[in-house]
Design an enzyme around this catalytic site. Structure first.
Site, mmCIF file in Angstrom:
data_model
loop_
_atom_site.group_PDB
_atom_site.id
_atom_site.type_symbol
_atom_site.label_atom_id
_atom_site.label_comp_id
_atom_site.label_asym_id
_atom_site.label_seq_id
_atom_site.Cartn_x
_atom_site.Cartn_y
_atom_site.Cartn_z
ATOM 1 N N GLU A 54 67.641 10.170 60.440
ATOM 2 C CA GLU A 54 66.959 9.509 61.557
ATOM 3 C C GLU A 54 67.755 9.724 62.848
ATOM 4 O O GLU A 54 68.982 9.591 62.878
ATOM 5 C CB GLU A 54 66.841 8.017 61.264
ATOM 6 C CG GLU A 54 66.172 7.217 62.374
ATOM 7 C CD GLU A 54 66.156 5.711 62.106
ATOM 8 O OE1 GLU A 54 65.341 5.014 62.738
ATOM 9 O OE2 GLU A 54 66.964 5.246 61.261
ATOM 10 N N LYS A 95 57.611 5.725 62.011
ATOM 11 C CA LYS A 95 58.270 4.516 61.526
ATOM 12 C C LYS A 95 57.339 3.327 61.774
ATOM 13 O O LYS A 95 56.872 3.116 62.903
ATOM 14 C CB LYS A 95 59.598 4.321 62.250
ATOM 15 C CG LYS A 95 60.482 3.220 61.675
ATOM 16 C CD LYS A 95 61.863 3.258 62.334
ATOM 17 C CE LYS A 95 62.828 2.281 61.675
ATOM 18 N NZ LYS A 95 64.192 2.389 62.260
ATOM 19 N N CYS A 97 64.154 4.803 57.490
ATOM 20 C CA CYS A 97 65.163 3.740 57.489
ATOM 21 C C CYS A 97 64.627 2.351 57.138
ATOM 22 O O CYS A 97 64.376 2.049 55.972
ATOM 23 C CB CYS A 97 65.869 3.732 58.843
ATOM 24 S SG CYS A 97 67.442 2.829 58.862
#
Length: 509
Positions: A265, A340, A374
Site C-alpha cells: 500500500e 480501499k 490494509c
C-alpha cells in the site's frame, strides 16, 4: 513502446488471421520479403494440425506466430533440410502418431519486440508438448550473426562463443536462454540464408513429463507461485527512479517464474517529498497526478515480464473525491481497479480520503482472487463475500507504522485464511521516510497464511519474510489442497455455515 497496449492474447491461429499474419511476417523478415507463408500452406497446416499453430495478438492485431508439426523422432536423427522437414511444403512429414514437436517458424513483429512475446509463444509450445505427451520440441535455428565471423571461426567455435556469452546471436542466444540445448550443426539447411551461411543449429527441449505409456495430464494449473515485495521506503528523485526500482523487483520475482507480484500500500509515497512544503492533504493530491502514468507503466511491465502485478495502492482523485486505489495489471495487458473500502481515521483526518463502494473478485489465469487494502482485512464480511464468489487467494497490500498496527493486519489476515479456507498473501513497506509528512516510519513483515488443517503448516504460516528488511518472498501455494479441504477437511467452515439462520450478502445499488 510507442503506444499504450490494452490487451495481449495468445491463441490458436485461424485462417481469418492470414492477412495480418502475412503483414507481420514480412515486417519480421525484411531480408526475405518474398518468403512469407502462402494462403494454401496455412490452410494445409490448419487442416492437419490446428492446435500446433499459434498466434499472439496485441489489441486484436496478429504481431507474432509459432507454427509446428509432429514428426517421428527418426526424422531428426538424420541430416535434413528445411524443405525436407516440410515435405517440400506439402507437410506430408506430419504424423499425428509421432513423438516430436517440430517448430517450423517463430516470429515477432519488430515493433513489438522487447515485450517477451516470443517467450510466451515458446512457453505455449512447451505446454502443448506436455499436453500431447510428446518427447521433445526440436527445430533448426538460424545463426544470423555467424556470417560476420565465418572467415575466422567454424560454426562449432561460434556456437561455443555464444553459449559462454562471449558473443550474442539474436536467435541462438534466445533459444539457449529458453532451456533448449544444441544437438548438432546442419549444413545447407535453408537455401539462400547468407547471414547464417546456410548453417543451422538443431536445438531440442526435452519434456520431463513424457510417458511412453500415454495418460491424461491434468491441464489445470494447481500450483501458483506468489512473489511478495517488501519495499524499502527511500528517497526517489523522480517517477523514473520509482519505475527503475519497481522493475528491479518485478524482474526478480518474474525470474523465479512467479505468477503474481504483490506491491505494498502507498509504496509510491516517496514521490511526495517534492510537496512537503504543502499541507498533507495538498501533498497527497499532488501525488495522485502520477497514478495514471504508474498504471500504464505497470501494465507494460506485466506484459514484458509475463506476470500478474498487484500494484499495492496509490491515491486517485475523482470528481473532487480522494480514494486509495490499486490496479491488478494482468499479463494479458488488461487491468482492473480495486478501491480501499474502509479508510482509517488517520486517512480521513490528514488526507480527507473517502472509502470505495464496490466489493468484487477478479478472474485471472490462475483462478479467482480477491484484493483488500490494509484496514479492509480487519472487516471479515468483505472476504466472506469474496469466498462465496469462489476466491482462492486473497492479496492484502498494507502500510503500517508500528508493530501493534502490523499485528492487527497479521492476525486478521490469518483469521481470514482460516475462516474462508483460502490463502492470504500480505506485503508492506519498511524503513523510514523522514522528508514526507505523515509517512515517516514503517513496520512490516510480508507473509503467506494458510487454512489450518493437516495438509497445511500447523501454525497456518506458509512463509514469512524477515521483519523490517527489504526483500522478496517467493511462495508456492497449491489450489488442489483447497479443493480437498473444502470437501474432506477436519472441519468444513464454508459448508457448515448455518445459512438458515444468517447470511452475508452485498447490497445492490
Amino acid at each position: 513502446m510507442q503506444k499504450e497496449i490494452n490487451k495481449v492474447e495468445l491463441r490458436n491461429l485461424a485462417f481469418e488471421d492470414y492477412k495480418q499474419l502475412k503483414n507481420s511476417m514480412i515486417k519480421s523478415y525484411p531480408e526475405m520479403a518474398d518468403s512469407y507463408w502462402k494462403p494454401d500452406e496455412i490452410e494445409k497446416l490448419l487442416a492437419i494440425f490446428p492446435e500446433g499453430q499459434l498466434v499472439i495478438l496485441v489489441d486484436d492485431v496478429v504481431v507474432g506466430s509459432a507454427l509446428s508439426l509432429i514428426v517421428d523422432e527418426k526424422r531428426i536423427d538424420k541430416k535434413h533440410t528445411y524443405l525436407e522437414i516440410l515435405g517440400n511444403y506439402t507437410f506430408s512429414t506430419h504424423n499425428p502418431e509421432g513423438d516430436v514437436l517440430y517448430g517450423i517458424d517463430v516470429f515477432i513483429h519488430p515493433d513489438y519486440r522487447g515485450l517477451r512475446l516470443g517467450r510466451r509463444l515458446y512457453d505455449a509450445r512447451k505446454e502443448l508438448c506436455e499436453q500431447l505427451n510428446l518427447k521433445s520440441i526440436v527445430f533448426a535455428g538460424r545463426i544470423p550473426n555467424y556470417g560476420q565471423y565465418a572467415k575466422k571461426w567454424s560454426p562449432k567455435k561460434y556456437i561455443e562463443k555464444v553459449k559462454h556469452k562471449e558473443l550474442h546471436d539474436p536467435v541462438l542466444s534466445f533459444q539457449l536462454s529458453n532451456d533448449f540445448h544444441v544437438l548438432r550443426v546442419i549444413k545447407n539447411y535453408l537455401e539462400g540464408d547468407e547471414d547464417s551461411k546456410e548453417f543451422a543449429v538443431l536445438l531440442e527441449w526435452n519434456n520431463i513429463y513424457y510417458d511412453e505409456s500415454p495418460k491424461l495430464i491434468n491441464l489445470d494449473k494447481s500450483v501458483i507461485r506468489l512473489g511478495l515485495i517488501q519495499w524499502q521506503m527511500r528517497s526517489l528523485s523522480n517517477i523514473e527512479a520509482l519505475f527503475e526500482q519497481s522493475e528491479f523487483f518485478i524482474d526478480v520475482v518474474s525470474g523465479y517464474n512467479s505468477d503474481f507480484a504483490l506491491f505494498p500500500e502507498l509504496f509510491i509515497a516517496p514521490l511526495m517529498a517534492d510537496y512537503n512544503h504543502l499541507t498533507e492533504a495538498e501533498a497527497i493530491r499532488e501525488l495522485a497526478r502520477y497514478t495514471d502514468s504508474i498504471r500504464k507503466k505497470f501494465q507494460e511491465f506485466a506484459i514484458s515480464y509475463n506476470i500478474n502485478i498487484i500494484t499495492g495502492s496509490m491515491p486517485l482523485l475523482e470528481n473532487g473525491n480522494l480514494y486509495n486505489v490499486g490496479f491488478l495489471c494482468k499479463r494479458d495487458g488488461t487491468s482492473e481497479m480495486y478501491t480501499k473500502i474502509h479508510v482509517t481515521p488517520n486517512e480521513v483526518h490528514h488526507w480527507g480520503m473517502k472509502g470505495g463502494s464496490e466489493i468484487k473478485t477478479f478472474d485471472t489465469d490462475c483462478g479467482k482472487i480477491g484484493i483488500m487494502i490494509c484496514y479492509d482485512v480487519e472487516f471479515p464480511e468483505l472476504s466472506r463475500i469474496m469466498a462465496n464468489e469462489g476466491m482462492n487467494i486473497l492479496f492484502v497490500p498494507f502500510l503500517t507504522d508500528t508493530q501493534n498496527a502490523y499485528t492487527r493486519v497479521k492476525h486478521c489476515s490469518q483469521a481470514r485464511a482460516i475462516e474462508n479456507e483460502c490463502y492470504v498473501a500480505i506485503a508492506g513497506c519498511v524503513g523510514n521516510l523522514p522528508k514526507v509528512n505523515n509517512m515517516d516510519i514503517q513496520y512490516a513483515q510480508a507473509a503467506v497464511f494458510t487454512p489450518s488443517d493437516f495438509a497445511f503448516p500447523s501454525n497456518g504460516i506458509k512463509a514469512e519474510a524477515t521483519p523490517n528488511t527489504e526483500m522478496t518472498l517467493i511462495v508456492d501455494v497449491n489450489l488442489d489442497l483447497l479443493k480437498e479441504l473444502h470437501e474432506h477437511g477436519s472441519v468444513r467452515i464454508l459448508k457448515d455455515r448455518r445459512t438458515d439462520l444468517y447470511d452475508i450478502k452485498k447490497i445492490e445499488k
